[in-house]
Write a protein that holds these residues in place. Sequence first.
Motif, short mmCIF file in Angstrom:
data_model
loop_
_atom_site.label_atom_id
_atom_site.label_comp_id
_atom_site.label_asym_id
_atom_site.label_seq_id
_atom_site.Cartn_x
_atom_site.Cartn_y
_atom_site.Cartn_z
N THR A 28 -20.18 47.04 11.73
CA THR A 28 -21.50 47.13 11.10
C THR A 28 -21.35 47.27 9.59
O THR A 28 -20.34 47.76 9.10
CB THR A 28 -22.32 48.32 11.63
N PHE A 29 -22.35 46.80 8.88
CA PHE A 29 -22.35 46.86 7.42
C PHE A 29 -23.62 47.55 6.96
O PHE A 29 -24.72 47.21 7.41
CB PHE A 29 -22.32 45.43 6.84
N THR A 30 -23.47 48.52 6.08
CA THR A 30 -24.65 49.14 5.47
C THR A 30 -24.61 48.83 3.98
O THR A 30 -23.68 49.21 3.28
CB THR A 30 -24.66 50.67 5.70
N MET A 51 -37.63 42.69 4.40
CA MET A 51 -36.31 42.04 4.41
C MET A 51 -35.32 42.90 5.18
O MET A 51 -34.60 42.44 6.06
CB MET A 51 -35.87 41.81 2.96
N ALA A 52 -35.28 44.21 4.87
CA ALA A 52 -34.33 45.11 5.52
C ALA A 52 -34.60 45.22 7.02
O ALA A 52 -33.66 45.18 7.83
CB ALA A 52 -34.41 46.49 4.87
N ALA A 53 -35.88 45.30 7.39
CA ALA A 53 -36.22 45.42 8.81
C ALA A 53 -35.82 44.16 9.58
O ALA A 53 -35.27 44.24 10.68
CB ALA A 53 -37.71 45.69 8.97
N SER A 59 -29.77 41.20 13.40
CA SER A 59 -28.33 41.41 13.57
C SER A 59 -28.05 42.46 14.65
O SER A 59 -26.92 42.87 14.82
CB SER A 59 -27.73 41.89 12.24
N ASP A 60 -29.10 42.89 15.33
CA ASP A 60 -28.96 43.91 16.36
C ASP A 60 -28.29 45.17 15.78
O ASP A 60 -27.40 45.76 16.40
CB ASP A 60 -28.15 43.34 17.55
N GLY A 61 -28.66 45.52 14.60
CA GLY A 61 -28.17 46.75 13.98
C GLY A 61 -26.84 46.62 13.25
O GLY A 61 -26.33 47.59 12.68
N ARG A 62 -26.27 45.41 13.21
CA ARG A 62 -24.97 45.26 12.53
C ARG A 62 -25.12 45.20 11.01
O ARG A 62 -24.15 45.42 10.29
CB ARG A 62 -24.26 43.98 13.03
N LEU A 63 -26.32 44.83 10.54
CA LEU A 63 -26.54 44.77 9.09
C LEU A 63 -27.71 45.69 8.74
O LEU A 63 -28.86 45.43 9.10
CB LEU A 63 -26.85 43.33 8.67
N ARG A 64 -27.38 46.76 8.07
CA ARG A 64 -28.43 47.71 7.67
C ARG A 64 -28.54 47.70 6.15
O ARG A 64 -27.53 47.62 5.46
CB ARG A 64 -28.09 49.12 8.14
#
Length: 358
Positions: A28-30, A51-53, A59-64
Amino acid sequence: MKIRSVLSAAVLAVATTFAASQAFAQETFTLRLAETWGPNFPIFGDATKNMAAMAEKMSDGRLRIRIDSANKHKAPFGVFDMVKAGQYDMGHSASYYWKGKVPNTLFFTSMPFGMTALEQYAWFYYGDGMDLMQEVYEPHNLMSFPGGNTGIQMGGWFRKEIKSVDDLQGLKMRIPGFAGEVFAEVGVSPTNIAPGELYTALERNTIDAAEWVGPALDLRLGFQQIADYYYTGWHEPATELQFLVNKKVWEKLPADLQEILRISMRTAAYDMLIESQHENAKAWASIKQEHPDVQIKTFPKEVFHAMYEANQKLLNEAAAGDELASKIVESQEDYLEMSRAYTDISERAYLNTMAEVE
Ligand code: CA
């Protein structure tokens, strides 16, 4: 037996690939994003949140994406530098804010007498816009993407009617950027004042006129209570905000997350244009209702001619001094000419027709 061993080898291969892709999928990436706006800033702030949402969901939570507003990072006009240096991975701002630092960033927000939002989006995505913008940002370890459009901005609130170029002489007006320079050429004394101080400045006659954005955002600042003349726009016909991404951070993202980010930014940008139309229409209806003294005015032809000439002169000067500036100005002028000829027989013809029959 032979078939079985081939099959089990195949099963093993599939399982290994699957395990590898699972391990990859779990990474995952934040990304940290700094925006120029304060917290819960209407419309502009919605673009970053949308955009963030979208990125997180797709990405199923992989990109926050974690958003810091100006109250947090305390540097609304430091976004370019912070993303360039890697203090932040992303930014949300407006390209023309950086013209003092990198003059050619000026061209990627909106130009006086320039393209409408539809024409400009076509230039960005189907013309040379994106490539030229990247050419400007590349040396700064940055990538820039359209970040949401306000639609045409209003020409500003004036306490006195403008009937001629003479009425502009010495007029103190809050109007930043290239449009401010154009106004200066025709006698206005332009200043840039922070939004929080604009109402008081106009009320106390520190300034005689102020432009901000359009009905939705102007209404919140209260200009309709102290200025009766609301002019139509010419100076920012299609103000495009900007998402900035640190190039090294972008390159570390796997291809699918890059694409998810790209699509989230593009969709959020387009959504801001629609939201602007909706909110402006609602706000204008309420101004008309509650402040019937407010009159819509368009500058006299004489004023427009003077400003158009000043604009051409300043553009020629900008283009003469720099090869890339000249390439961008030429691309925008050519695209505007081609695109406007079609706009004339489509949107303009339709609106003219409607004006005849209504
Ligand atoms: Ca403005």
